[in-house]
Write an enzyme that holds these catalytic residues in place. Structure first.
Site, PDB file in Angstrom:
ATOM      1  N   LYS A  47     -32.110  10.883 -10.576  1.00 19.37           N
ATOM      2  CA  LYS A  47     -32.503   9.636  -9.921  1.00 19.37           C
ATOM      3  C   LYS A  47     -31.316   8.806  -9.456  1.00 19.37           C
ATOM      4  O   LYS A  47     -30.290   8.720 -10.113  1.00 19.37           O
ATOM      5  CB  LYS A  47     -33.364   8.783 -10.866  1.00 19.37           C
ATOM      6  CG  LYS A  47     -34.720   9.373 -11.203  1.00 19.37           C
ATOM      7  CD  LYS A  47     -35.614   9.482  -9.993  1.00 19.37           C
ATOM      8  CE  LYS A  47     -35.970   8.138  -9.407  1.00 19.37           C
ATOM      9  NZ  LYS A  47     -36.748   7.283 -10.335  1.00 19.37           N
TER      10      LYS A  47
ATOM     11  N   ASN B 267     -31.561   4.963  -8.095  1.00 20.11           N
ATOM     12  CA  ASN B 267     -32.538   3.908  -7.856  1.00 20.11           C
ATOM     13  C   ASN B 267     -31.934   2.698  -7.141  1.00 20.11           C
ATOM     14  O   ASN B 267     -30.821   2.277  -7.456  1.00 20.11           O
ATOM     15  CB  ASN B 267     -33.132   3.441  -9.191  1.00 20.11           C
ATOM     16  CG  ASN B 267     -33.849   4.545  -9.926  1.00 20.11           C
ATOM     17  OD1 ASN B 267     -34.463   5.412  -9.317  1.00 20.11           O
ATOM     18  ND2 ASN B 267     -33.762   4.524 -11.250  1.00 20.11           N
TER      19      ASN B 267
ATOM     20  N   SER C  29     -31.396   6.843 -13.955  1.00 28.88           N
ATOM     21  CA  SER C  29     -32.531   6.830 -14.873  1.00 28.88           C
ATOM     22  C   SER C  29     -32.072   7.280 -16.251  1.00 28.88           C
ATOM     23  O   SER C  29     -31.209   8.149 -16.379  1.00 28.88           O
ATOM     24  CB  SER C  29     -33.630   7.768 -14.357  1.00 28.88           C
ATOM     25  OG  SER C  29     -34.583   8.033 -15.365  1.00 28.88           O
TER      26      SER C  29
ATOM     27  N   SER D 143     -30.867 -33.479 -21.558  1.00 33.98           N
ATOM     28  CA  SER D 143     -30.652 -32.695 -20.344  1.00 33.98           C
ATOM     29  C   SER D 143     -29.223 -32.174 -20.256  1.00 33.98           C
ATOM     30  O   SER D 143     -28.850 -31.529 -19.288  1.00 33.98           O
ATOM     31  CB  SER D 143     -30.966 -33.531 -19.101  1.00 33.98           C
ATOM     32  OG  SER D 143     -30.082 -34.638 -19.014  1.00 33.98           O
TER      33      SER D 143
ATOM     34  N   THR E 286     -45.372  -1.347  13.689  1.00 28.42           N
ATOM     35  CA  THR E 286     -46.352  -2.388  13.421  1.00 28.42           C
ATOM     36  C   THR E 286     -47.361  -1.770  12.471  1.00 28.42           C
ATOM     37  O   THR E 286     -47.683  -0.577  12.578  1.00 28.42           O
ATOM     38  CB  THR E 286     -47.066  -2.878  14.695  1.00 28.42           C
ATOM     39  OG1 THR E 286     -47.790  -1.787  15.288  1.00 28.42           O
ATOM     40  CG2 THR E 286     -46.073  -3.442  15.707  1.00 28.42           C
ATOM     41  N   HIS E 287     -47.834  -2.560  11.508  1.00 30.50           N
ATOM     42  CA  HIS E 287     -48.752  -2.057  10.487  1.00 30.50           C
ATOM     43  C   HIS E 287     -48.151  -0.863   9.740  1.00 30.50           C
ATOM     44  O   HIS E 287     -48.885  -0.001   9.238  1.00 30.50           O
ATOM     45  CB  HIS E 287     -50.104  -1.663  11.098  1.00 30.50           C
ATOM     46  CG  HIS E 287     -50.726  -2.736  11.918  1.00 30.50           C
ATOM     47  ND1 HIS E 287     -51.428  -3.784  11.374  1.00 30.50           N
ATOM     48  CD2 HIS E 287     -50.724  -2.941  13.271  1.00 30.50           C
ATOM     49  CE1 HIS E 287     -51.851  -4.581  12.339  1.00 30.50           C
ATOM     50  NE2 HIS E 287     -51.435  -4.104  13.501  1.00 30.50           N
TER      51      HIS E 287
ATOM     52  N   ASN F 267     -30.069 -44.293 -13.701  1.00 29.51           N
ATOM     53  CA  ASN F 267     -31.006 -43.884 -12.652  1.00 29.51           C
ATOM     54  C   ASN F 267     -30.302 -43.631 -11.331  1.00 29.51           C
ATOM     55  O   ASN F 267     -30.552 -42.628 -10.651  1.00 29.51           O
ATOM     56  CB  ASN F 267     -32.091 -44.946 -12.467  1.00 29.51           C
ATOM     57  CG  ASN F 267     -33.009 -45.061 -13.675  1.00 29.51           C
ATOM     58  OD1 ASN F 267     -32.841 -44.332 -14.651  1.00 29.51           O
ATOM     59  ND2 ASN F 267     -33.963 -45.971 -13.612  1.00 29.51           N
TER      60      ASN F 267
ATOM     61  N   TYR G 113     -38.299 -44.782 -11.293  1.00 30.73           N
ATOM     62  CA  TYR G 113     -37.836 -43.644 -12.076  1.00 30.73           C
ATOM     63  C   TYR G 113     -38.811 -43.348 -13.206  1.00 30.73           C
ATOM     64  O   TYR G 113     -39.338 -44.245 -13.861  1.00 30.73           O
ATOM     65  CB  TYR G 113     -36.443 -43.902 -12.669  1.00 30.73           C
ATOM     66  CG  TYR G 113     -35.911 -42.685 -13.391  1.00 30.73           C
ATOM     67  CD1 TYR G 113     -35.295 -41.651 -12.690  1.00 30.73           C
ATOM     68  CD2 TYR G 113     -36.064 -42.551 -14.763  1.00 30.73           C
ATOM     69  CE1 TYR G 113     -34.844 -40.507 -13.347  1.00 30.73           C
ATOM     70  CE2 TYR G 113     -35.612 -41.425 -15.426  1.00 30.73           C
ATOM     71  CZ  TYR G 113     -35.005 -40.402 -14.718  1.00 30.73           C
ATOM     72  OH  TYR G 113     -34.574 -39.279 -15.364  1.00 30.73           O
TER      73      TYR G 113
ATOM     74  N   GLU H 215     -34.192  -4.097  -5.338  1.00 27.01           N
ATOM     75  CA  GLU H 215     -35.430  -4.497  -6.007  1.00 27.01           C
ATOM     76  C   GLU H 215     -35.263  -5.848  -6.696  1.00 27.01           C
ATOM     77  O   GLU H 215     -36.194  -6.665  -6.720  1.00 27.01           O
ATOM     78  CB  GLU H 215     -35.841  -3.423  -7.013  1.00 27.01           C
ATOM     79  CG  GLU H 215     -36.285  -2.127  -6.357  1.00 27.01           C
ATOM     80  CD  GLU H 215     -36.476  -0.991  -7.341  1.00 27.01           C
ATOM     81  OE1 GLU H 215     -37.050   0.037  -6.942  1.00 27.01           O
ATOM     82  OE2 GLU H 215     -36.044  -1.119  -8.511  1.00 27.01           O
TER      83      GLU H 215
ATOM     84  N   LYS I 286     -33.607 -30.767 -11.797  1.00 29.44           N
ATOM     85  CA  LYS I 286     -32.312 -30.096 -11.605  1.00 29.44           C
ATOM     86  C   LYS I 286     -32.299 -28.620 -11.968  1.00 29.44           C
ATOM     87  O   LYS I 286     -31.675 -27.816 -11.273  1.00 29.44           O
ATOM     88  CB  LYS I 286     -31.236 -30.842 -12.398  1.00 29.44           C
ATOM     89  CG  LYS I 286     -30.840 -32.181 -11.775  1.00 29.44           C
ATOM     90  CD  LYS I 286     -29.867 -32.946 -12.604  1.00 29.44           C
ATOM     91  CE  LYS I 286     -30.504 -33.586 -13.803  1.00 29.44           C
ATOM     92  NZ  LYS I 286     -31.533 -34.590 -13.459  1.00 29.44           N
TER      93      LYS I 286
ATOM     94  N   GLN J 103     -36.303 -35.758 -14.711  1.00 34.66           N
ATOM     95  CA  GLN J 103     -35.273 -34.946 -15.363  1.00 34.66           C
ATOM     96  C   GLN J 103     -35.493 -33.467 -15.082  1.00 34.66           C
ATOM     97  O   GLN J 103     -34.558 -32.676 -15.155  1.00 34.66           O
ATOM     98  CB  GLN J 103     -35.284 -35.208 -16.875  1.00 34.66           C
ATOM     99  CG  GLN J 103     -34.212 -34.454 -17.645  1.00 34.66           C
ATOM    100  CD  GLN J 103     -34.134 -34.909 -19.091  1.00 34.66           C
ATOM    101  OE1 GLN J 103     -33.744 -36.041 -19.385  1.00 34.66           O
ATOM    102  NE2 GLN J 103     -34.530 -34.033 -20.003  1.00 34.66           N
TER     103      GLN J 103
END
Length: 470
Positions: free
Chosen positions: A282, A284, A276, A22, A154-155, A109, A316, A289, A324, A321
């Site tokens: 463009k 963007n 682009s 690890s 709304t919607h 541990n 444990y 995003e 994290k 492991q």
């Protein structure tokens, strides 16, 4: 051979060493690992378990190792299983027998979970500050643009007009809840597991309150089995990051829509846009995003640990492991997303005329016309139906409610009088919505004061956390 190799007659092969290691993930916790070891050594010395001279050699050796890791000159060995073994092996090589006494009364541990708790406390407080700073950006923009009117939706259909400030403050309230969730996860992490050892505690006369005080924890984990196997605080952190990412994704989606030709509400700065490779015209919203896209990864980290934890017996298990990498990634990601969004919002151009122009489309005054009839004694359902007929008439004629004559209104109800035209005034409609939490001038002024108090409380809490960490 590994430090635990006494019981074994053969070493792990290259693949299993790499598969089980690890170190590439947990070496970022080196400061916390060293802090925990120094506190443990100090306590062992004070309890008479190791000599004062050995404790001094241990702490001096650990300070040297920390400086080397920080400078990038520490000789990490690919065969070291984790950050704990890597540091301890080097410590023993440098100071000899005194270094070998450091592990008295503890296990990896309780050591690893102590490191993780300390590390998360530090990172969570950083994310909380980024959250606070972004809220300040939104609050500042809301103040600057508090009289700009936009259509509320709304919607994804035009619904009622609201102030842009009211819309922006909605995200401040989302962020304030994220702040609370992050603080809860900080408090959940703020418990000292050192002294739990492998799972059952130890026969050495450890002073767990002493290491708690030295490391700045607010409490001791009271059950040794729970202390080494608990990952609830990691899940709390992952959940807080996931909800925060979801909120940022919602705002990013609106920025993406608002920057389109169809909306034209905003233009993102060149700093937070890309072009682009084939279409020269463009611009963007790539970074908005990306904020939206990284939500999937953050939520995935939460689900991953939930599935890992779902069937683990006490205490444990090596599965832990896997706790994290996901939470490190989520904390890094949400910190970067908050920072990115703060820069994006503070640098974008707002096209107020386009926002207000759209507020005059879609018959946004319809509810207020219905309320006009209700205030004259008509039942709301009847008023709703009558105004629906007026909207239908507008649709058939291709006009707005403001284009209808008084005769058109009276044809639907004799309750309409000349003053109905006042109900069609969009700025008046917005100003009048002064119920608590509404978008009206008085309600908005009150909301700004509440937000100011909330952000002040957040600032005071962050300052207190900074003092406790230092």
């Amino acid at each position: 051979m590994a430090l635990w190799s006494g019981r074994f007659t053969a070493s792990a092969n290259e693949f299993t060493q790499r598969f089980g290691a690890s170190l590439p993930v947990d070496k970022r916790m080196y400061k916390q690992d060293i802090a925990g070891s120094k506190a443990h050594a100090t306590m062992l010395s004070e309890q008479g378990i190791i000599s004062h001279d050995d404790a001094e050699k241990i702490c001096t050796g650990l300070d040297d190792i920390e400086r080397e890791i920080t400078k990038g000159t520490f000789p990490f060995d690919i065969n070291d299983e984790d950050i704990h073994m890597s540091i301890e092996k080097q410590l023993i090589a440098r100071i000899g027998e005194a270094g070998a006494r450091l592990h008295t009364g503890r296990s990896r541990n309780d050591q690893v979970i102590c490191d993780t708790r300390l590390y998360l406390k530090s990172r969570i407080s950083n994310v909380m500050r980024a959250n606070y700073q972004f809220s300040r950006v939104l609050e500042k923009l809301a103040h600057e643009k508090q009289h700009v009117i936009i259509p509320g939706y709304t919607h994804m259909q035009h619904a009622q007009p609201v102030y842009l400030a009211h819309h922006l403050l909605a995200y401040v309230w989302m962020l304030s809840r994220d702040f609370k969730r992050l603080h809860h996860s900080y408090e959940a992490a703020d418990c000292n597991p050192l002294g739990a050892a492998a799972l059952a505690g130890t026969t050495y006369p450890l002073d767990r309150q002493r290491t708690t005080d030295l490391l700045g924890f607010s409490a001791v984990c009271e059950n040794s089995l729970d202390a080494v196997s608990d990952r609830d605080f990691v899940l709390d952190t992952l959940y807080a990051c996931s909800v925060s990412a979801m909120h940022l994704s919602r705002l990013a989606e609106e920025l993406i829509m608002w920057s389109t030709q169809e909306f034209g509400f905003i233009e993102l700065s060149d700093t937070f846009s890309t072009g682009s490779s084939i279409m020269p015209q463009k611009k963007n919203p790539d970074f908005a995003e990306l904020v939206r896209g990284k939500t999937g990864r953050t939520v995935g980290n939460l689900v991953s640990l939930l599935v890992t934890m779902k069937a683990l017996p006490l205490a444990y298990n090596k599965d832990l492991q896997e706790d994290k990498q996901g939470v490190f990634d989520s904390l890094d990601t949400i910190y970067d997303c908050l920072t990115c969004m703060a820069g994006m919002i503070s640098s974008m151009t707002i096209h107020e005329d386009a926002m207000e122009r759209q507020a005059y489309t879609g018959h946004l005054a319809a509810t207020d016309v219905a309320d006009y009839l209700v205030k004259k004694g008509m039942a709301f359902r009847d008023a709703h139906r009558i105004v629906g007929h007026l909207v239908l008439l507008c649709e058939q004629r291709g006009c707005a409610l403001t284009d209808l004559s008084l005769a058109d209104f009276k044809a639907q109800s004799s309750l309409f009088e000349e003053n109905v035209m006042h109900e069609l005034d969009i700025p008046s409609i917005v100003r009048a919505r002064n119920s608590r939490g509404g978008t009206g001038d008085k309600a908005l002024a009150y909301q700004f004061n509440v937000v100011k108090d909330v952000l002040h409380q957040q600032e005071e809490l962050l300052n207190a956390l900074t003092r406790s960490v230092s």
